[in-house]
Design an enzyme around this catalytic site. Structure first.
Site, PDB file in Angstrom:
ATOM      1  N   LYS A   1       0.342   5.410   8.351  1.00 49.15           N
ATOM      2  CA  LYS A   1       1.001   5.611   7.053  1.00 49.15           C
ATOM      3  C   LYS A   1      -0.034   5.624   5.943  1.00 49.15           C
ATOM      4  O   LYS A   1      -0.028   6.499   5.067  1.00 49.15           O
ATOM      5  CB  LYS A   1       2.038   4.514   6.833  1.00 49.15           C
ATOM      6  CG  LYS A   1       2.821   4.611   5.521  1.00 49.15           C
ATOM      7  CD  LYS A   1       2.232   3.772   4.404  1.00 49.15           C
ATOM      8  CE  LYS A   1       2.327   2.281   4.699  1.00 49.15           C
ATOM      9  NZ  LYS A   1       1.843   1.462   3.549  1.00 49.15           N
TER      10      LYS A   1
ATOM     11  N   THR B   1       0.862  -1.181   0.000  1.00 43.16           N
ATOM     12  CA  THR B   1       0.000   0.000   0.000  1.00 43.16           C
ATOM     13  C   THR B   1       0.895   1.227   0.000  1.00 43.16           C
ATOM     14  O   THR B   1       1.586   1.507   0.991  1.00 43.16           O
ATOM     15  CB  THR B   1      -0.917   0.017   1.232  1.00 43.16           C
ATOM     16  OG1 THR B   1      -1.763  -1.144   1.196  1.00 43.16           O
ATOM     17  CG2 THR B   1      -1.793   1.259   1.239  1.00 43.16           C
TER      18      THR B   1
ATOM     19  N   LYS C   1      -7.596   1.008  -2.714  1.00 46.66           N
ATOM     20  CA  LYS C   1      -7.163   0.658  -1.358  1.00 46.66           C
ATOM     21  C   LYS C   1      -7.365   1.836  -0.403  1.00 46.66           C
ATOM     22  O   LYS C   1      -7.699   1.643   0.771  1.00 46.66           O
ATOM     23  CB  LYS C   1      -5.695   0.230  -1.364  1.00 46.66           C
ATOM     24  CG  LYS C   1      -5.130  -0.144   0.006  1.00 46.66           C
ATOM     25  CD  LYS C   1      -5.863  -1.338   0.631  1.00 46.66           C
ATOM     26  CE  LYS C   1      -5.346  -1.651   2.049  1.00 46.66           C
ATOM     27  NZ  LYS C   1      -4.003  -2.255   2.039  1.00 46.66           N
TER      28      LYS C   1
END
Length: 288
Positions: free
Chosen positions: A240, A97, A172
Site C-alpha cells: 500500500k 501513512t 514518509k
C-alpha cells in the site's frame, strides 16, 4: 496535560495511546472493532467511545492511526466523524501513512471547520511504538506543530516539522523507498551467504560494523535466516505504501526503478501466502 482522543488501535495505535495515558494525558479511544477498545481500557488508562465523533468531543488533540486513505476519510468526515465532534481550535494529528493528496483534502476540510491539522506519519515499527521510540515526520503550520509536538513526544524518539501540510507524508515516502531497497539488498546478502556455506552470524558480525550495517541487519538477520516473519509491519501494508510512493514519483517525475522492482517482489511474497508476514520476508522468495 492535554485532553486527547486516539482513533485506531492496531499494532501501532494501541501502544501509542498507552504512552499518551502513561504521560498523564486524558485519553479517549475509538476502534472500529470495539473489542480492541475494551481491551485497551481494561487497566483504567482511559475510556472508549462508540464513534470517532464521540471520542473527539472535548478533545484538544485527536490522533489517528488507521489503515489507508479511505479509512482516514471515514474517521474524519461525516456526521459521526471526528471533525464533527471537534471544537474550533483543536488539532487533528494523523499518524497514518496515506497519500499527500488525501492529507491536503482533509486538512482543507479541517481548516473550514476551524481546526488545526498535522500530518505526522511514523517510522520505527511495532517495537518503536511499544517502546515509545518512533520517528515522527510532520507537516502543517508552525503554530499547529508547536502545539502538537509536546503531546506527540509521549511516543517519539524524534519529532520534526518537515514543512507545510503534506510534507510529513512525502518524508514518509522517502523512508519507505529507502527501506524497500535496503531489505532487498539484505535478503540477497543473507541468502548468498547461506548458499555459499558461510555462517550467517559470523558474516553479520563482521559486515554490520562497516558500511553495510543497518538497523534492519542488526535486528532482523537472525529471523530472516530462520524464516520467521512475525515481527511487525506487514507486506500488505508495505505494498500500500509503495503504491503511494510510485504514484507520487510519477507526479513529480522522480525515477524509482528499484522501488518498482521491490514492489513486484513483495507481490510475489503475497502470492506465496505472505501478505501478513513482515517486510523482512523478501528473503523467502529467494529460498523457494
Amino acid at each position: 496535560m492535554a485532553r486527547t482522543a486516539f482513533l485506531g488501535l492496531g499494532v501501532m495505535g494501541f501502544p501509542m495511546a498507552g504512552h499518551l495515558a502513561a504521560a498523564g494525558h486524558e485519553v479517549v479511544v475509538y476502534n472500529r472493532s470495539s473489542a480492541k477498545a475494551e481491551a485497551w481500557t481494561k487497566d483504567g488508562r482511559g475510556r472508549s467511545a462508540p464513534t470517532p465523533r464521540a471520542a473527539a468531543e472535548a478533545a484538544e488533540f485527536v490522533m489517528a492511526c488507521v489503515g489507508n486513505d479511505d479509512d482516514l476519510r471515514q474517521v474524519c468526515l461525516g456526521p459521526e466523524g471526528a471533525f464533527a465532534g471537534m471544537s474550533p481550535g483543536s488539532v487533528f494529528v494523523d499518524h497514518t501513512t496515506v497519500s499527500a493528496s488525501v492529507t491536503r483534502e482533509l486538512a482543507a476540510a479541517a481548516r473550514e471547520a476551524g481546526l488545526g491539522y498535522v500530518d505526522a506519519p511514523v517510522s520505527g515499527g511495532q517495537a518503536g511504538a511499544e517502546n515509545g521510540q518512533l520517528s515522527v515526520m510532520c507537516g502543517g503550520t508552525l503554530a499547529d506543530y508547536d502545539r502538537a509536538a509536546p503531546v506527540i513526544d509521549a511516543y517519539a524518539r524524534i519529532c520534526k516539522r518537515m514543512g507545510d501540510v503534506g510534507a510529513g507524508q512525502v518524508t514518509k515516502m522517502c523512508n519507505q523507498i529507502a527501506i524497500a531497497g535496503l531489505v532487498q539488498g539484505l535478503s540477497e546478502s543473507l541468502a548468498f551467504a547461506q548458499k555459499a556455506g558461510l555462517d550467517v552470524e559470523q558474516v553479520v558480525e563482521v559486515i554490520s560494523q562497516g558500511a553495510a550495517g543497518s538497523w534492519q541487519m542488526v535486528n532482523r538477520h537472525k529471523t530472516m535466516a530462520q524464516g520467521h516473519f512475525e515481527h511487525g509491519f506487514a507486506v500488505d501494508w508495505m505494498r500500500k505504501d509503495l503504491a503511494i510512493c510510485l504514484a507520487a514519483g510519477d507526479e513529480v517525475g522522480a525515477l524509482m526503478p528499484v522501488t518498482a522492482l521491490v514492489d513486484q517482489f513483495y507481490k510475489e511474497v503475497q502470492q506465496m501466502g505472505g501478505g501478513r508476514w513482515d517486510t523482512s520476508s523478501l528473503i523467502a522468495r529467494m529460498n523457494r
